[in-house]
Design a protein around this motif. Structure first.
Motif, mmCIF file in Angstrom:
data_model
loop_
_atom_site.group_PDB
_atom_site.id
_atom_site.type_symbol
_atom_site.label_atom_id
_atom_site.label_comp_id
_atom_site.label_asym_id
_atom_site.label_seq_id
_atom_site.Cartn_x
_atom_site.Cartn_y
_atom_site.Cartn_z
ATOM 1 N N MET A 21 -4.019 11.715 -12.722
ATOM 2 C CA MET A 21 -3.495 10.969 -11.589
ATOM 3 C C MET A 21 -4.445 11.177 -10.409
ATOM 4 S SD MET A 21 0.161 11.330 -9.659
ATOM 5 C CE MET A 21 0.568 10.323 -8.228
ATOM 6 N N SER A 22 -4.995 10.090 -9.926
ATOM 7 C CA SER A 22 -5.945 10.172 -8.825
ATOM 8 C C SER A 22 -5.238 10.612 -7.544
ATOM 9 C CB SER A 22 -6.583 8.797 -8.611
ATOM 10 O OG SER A 22 -7.793 8.894 -7.914
ATOM 11 N N PRO A 23 -5.894 11.424 -6.714
ATOM 12 C CA PRO A 23 -5.256 11.838 -5.462
ATOM 13 C C PRO A 23 -5.059 10.660 -4.522
ATOM 14 C CG PRO A 23 -7.557 12.556 -5.545
ATOM 15 C CD PRO A 23 -7.233 12.000 -6.884
ATOM 16 N N MET A 24 -3.821 10.501 -4.054
ATOM 17 C CA MET A 24 -3.486 9.384 -3.163
ATOM 18 C C MET A 24 -2.573 9.896 -2.057
ATOM 19 S SD MET A 24 -2.674 6.407 -5.967
ATOM 20 C CE MET A 24 -1.821 7.560 -7.076
ATOM 21 N N CYS A 25 -3.014 9.741 -0.821
ATOM 22 C CA CYS A 25 -2.215 10.207 0.311
ATOM 23 C C CYS A 25 -0.888 9.465 0.377
ATOM 24 C CB CYS A 25 -2.970 10.005 1.619
ATOM 25 S SG CYS A 25 -4.379 11.103 1.819
ATOM 26 N N THR A 287 -6.323 -0.220 -15.327
ATOM 27 C CA THR A 287 -4.888 -0.488 -15.474
ATOM 28 C C THR A 287 -4.429 -0.590 -16.929
ATOM 29 O OG1 THR A 287 -5.209 -2.885 -15.358
ATOM 30 C CG2 THR A 287 -4.808 -1.724 -13.259
ATOM 31 N N THR A 288 -5.357 -0.741 -17.873
ATOM 32 C CA THR A 288 -4.956 -0.969 -19.257
ATOM 33 C C THR A 288 -5.397 0.173 -20.163
ATOM 34 O OG1 THR A 288 -6.982 -2.139 -19.909
ATOM 35 C CG2 THR A 288 -5.206 -3.458 -18.915
ATOM 36 N N GLN A 289 -4.632 0.371 -21.227
ATOM 37 C CA GLN A 289 -5.001 1.371 -22.231
ATOM 38 C C GLN A 289 -6.337 1.014 -22.868
ATOM 39 O OE1 GLN A 289 -2.013 2.002 -25.226
ATOM 40 N NE2 GLN A 289 -3.283 3.372 -26.455
ATOM 41 N N GLU A 290 -6.577 -0.276 -23.076
ATOM 42 C CA GLU A 290 -7.808 -0.702 -23.735
ATOM 43 C C GLU A 290 -9.039 -0.313 -22.919
ATOM 44 O OE1 GLU A 290 -4.443 -2.809 -25.343
ATOM 45 O OE2 GLU A 290 -5.125 -2.595 -23.263
ATOM 46 N N LEU A 310 -0.374 4.096 -11.474
ATOM 47 C CA LEU A 310 0.673 5.104 -11.638
ATOM 48 C C LEU A 310 1.716 5.042 -10.526
ATOM 49 C CD1 LEU A 310 -1.289 8.205 -12.980
ATOM 50 C CD2 LEU A 310 0.449 6.877 -14.191
ATOM 51 N N LEU A 311 1.406 4.394 -9.422
ATOM 52 C CA LEU A 311 2.443 4.127 -8.419
ATOM 53 C C LEU A 311 3.365 3.011 -8.920
ATOM 54 C CD1 LEU A 311 0.469 4.201 -5.030
ATOM 55 C CD2 LEU A 311 1.620 6.089 -6.206
#
Length: 337
Positions: A21-25, A287-290, A310-311
């Motif tokens: 999960m990328s850090p997001m304020c 955004t995609t599994q592929e 992930l949001l």
């Protein structure tokens, strides 16, 4: 097994899959940098959702190092007690827990704070003019990163990430566009790297040897005279023996137009991985599994970082599994192939 679900061991820390999960304020802390129930629910939900490594949002190493007065902080011991609640619940639900240690520098947007930078150059029209840091003040901030790493370990984090991207203080020292100093912290590429190297060394002294250190960088300023991928490769070659993974992003120093498309920054992670022989994380509208599997299977990066996806969908990772045994028992009845 999909490569997406293969564990990755770095030092003594094993991440159960390749999704970070990328850090997001969240801009939801109290004005003294304290987390609250929002942060516990926010991060625990992604742990339950199967994320392998949660990298907590930029957490300031000193009060003036925040972007806003609603940012998280780790500059005092009281904050540790509250941050530990986030760590404990996320680890109890299977995630490895990381924290991004940050200083906003000239992009601090708090009216009552002393805004500082490597040089007195504004980040943009609506930002305050920063005061140029003295050498003694630089040394003090380096120490603050070390103290923050020590507190992060006390709180139980598994990984620390040093934020050297997106136009914040360390990035400001690295870029020729924002660093016009004439002393040992400016001029040559070696001098511009000095602050980052000192921060890494100080963090290393205060962080267990068996736990990883990541560095997030902006591999391209998208402006003439700024950082480009070749310059960033030089920087990474200076630090690669001191850290364990480079989290590769781009931009943020100044407001510029960027051509955005799915995976637009992956090429930078791939270049650094191959030219510097170090593990990387790829990020940028994935955004995609592929697409995630393509990045990993073609060895373009070692981790895939998801941010806004992930949001939108905290359970993105769960939907990539083909067996209900990989879902939390409480949610097994909802499993669909």
């Amino acid at each position: 097994m999909s490569i997406l679900h293969m564990p990755l061991k770095i030092k003594d820390i094993t991440i159960k899959n390749r999704i970070m999960m990328s850090p997001m304020c969240m801009y939801s802390a109290s004005t003294d940098g304290m987390p609250n129930d929002w942060h516990i629910v926010h991060y625990a939900t992604r742990a339950i959702g199967g994320v392998g490594l949660i990298m907590q949002e930029a957490t300031a190493v000193e009060s003036r190092g925040r972007i806003t007065d609603r940012d998280l902080g780790i500059w005092n011991d009281e904050q540790v007690k509250e941050l530990k609640k986030i760590v404990d619940i996320c680890k109890a639900n299977g995630a490895v827990m990381g924290i991004q240690l940050a200083h906003a520098g000239r992009k601090c947007d708090i009216l009552y704070e002393d805004v500082v930078g490597p040089s007195p150059i504004k980040a943009g029209n609506h930002y305050k003019l920063p005061r140029e840091l003295t050498i003694d003040e630089i040394k003090s901030i380096v120490k603050a990163f070390g103290e923050a790493a020590k507190r992060a370990n006390l709180a139980g984090y598994d990984v620390v990430e040093i934020h050297a991207a997106h136009g914040y203080l360390i990035h400001e020292f690295l870029s020729p566009l924002s660093n016009k100093r004439k002393d040992e912290y400016g001029g040559s590429i070696e001098n511009r790297a000095r602050f980052l190297i000192e921060v890494i060394d100080e963090v290393r002294k205060n962080w267990p040897e068996n736990k990883p250190i990541f560095v997030r960088v902006s591999a391209d300023d998208y402006m003439e005279g700024g950082i480009n991928i070749d310059m960033m490769v030089e920087y990474i070659n200076m630090i690669k023996d001191k850290v364990d993974l480079i989290d590769v992003s781009s931009g943020g120093l100044l407001n510029v137009d960027i051509n955005l498309y799915p995976g637009y920054q992956v090429k930078y992670a791939e270049t650094i991985k191959k030219r510097c022989n170090i593990k990387t994380s790829a990020v940028g509208l994935i955004t995609t599994q592929e697409l995630a599997e393509e990045i990993l299977s073609n060895e373009r990066a070692d981790l895939v970082a998801l941010g806004r996806e992930l949001l939108r969908n905290p359970y993105w990772v769960l939907h990539t599994y083909t067996s209900k045994e990989d879902w939390p028992k409480q949610y097994e009845r909802a499993f669909k192939k």
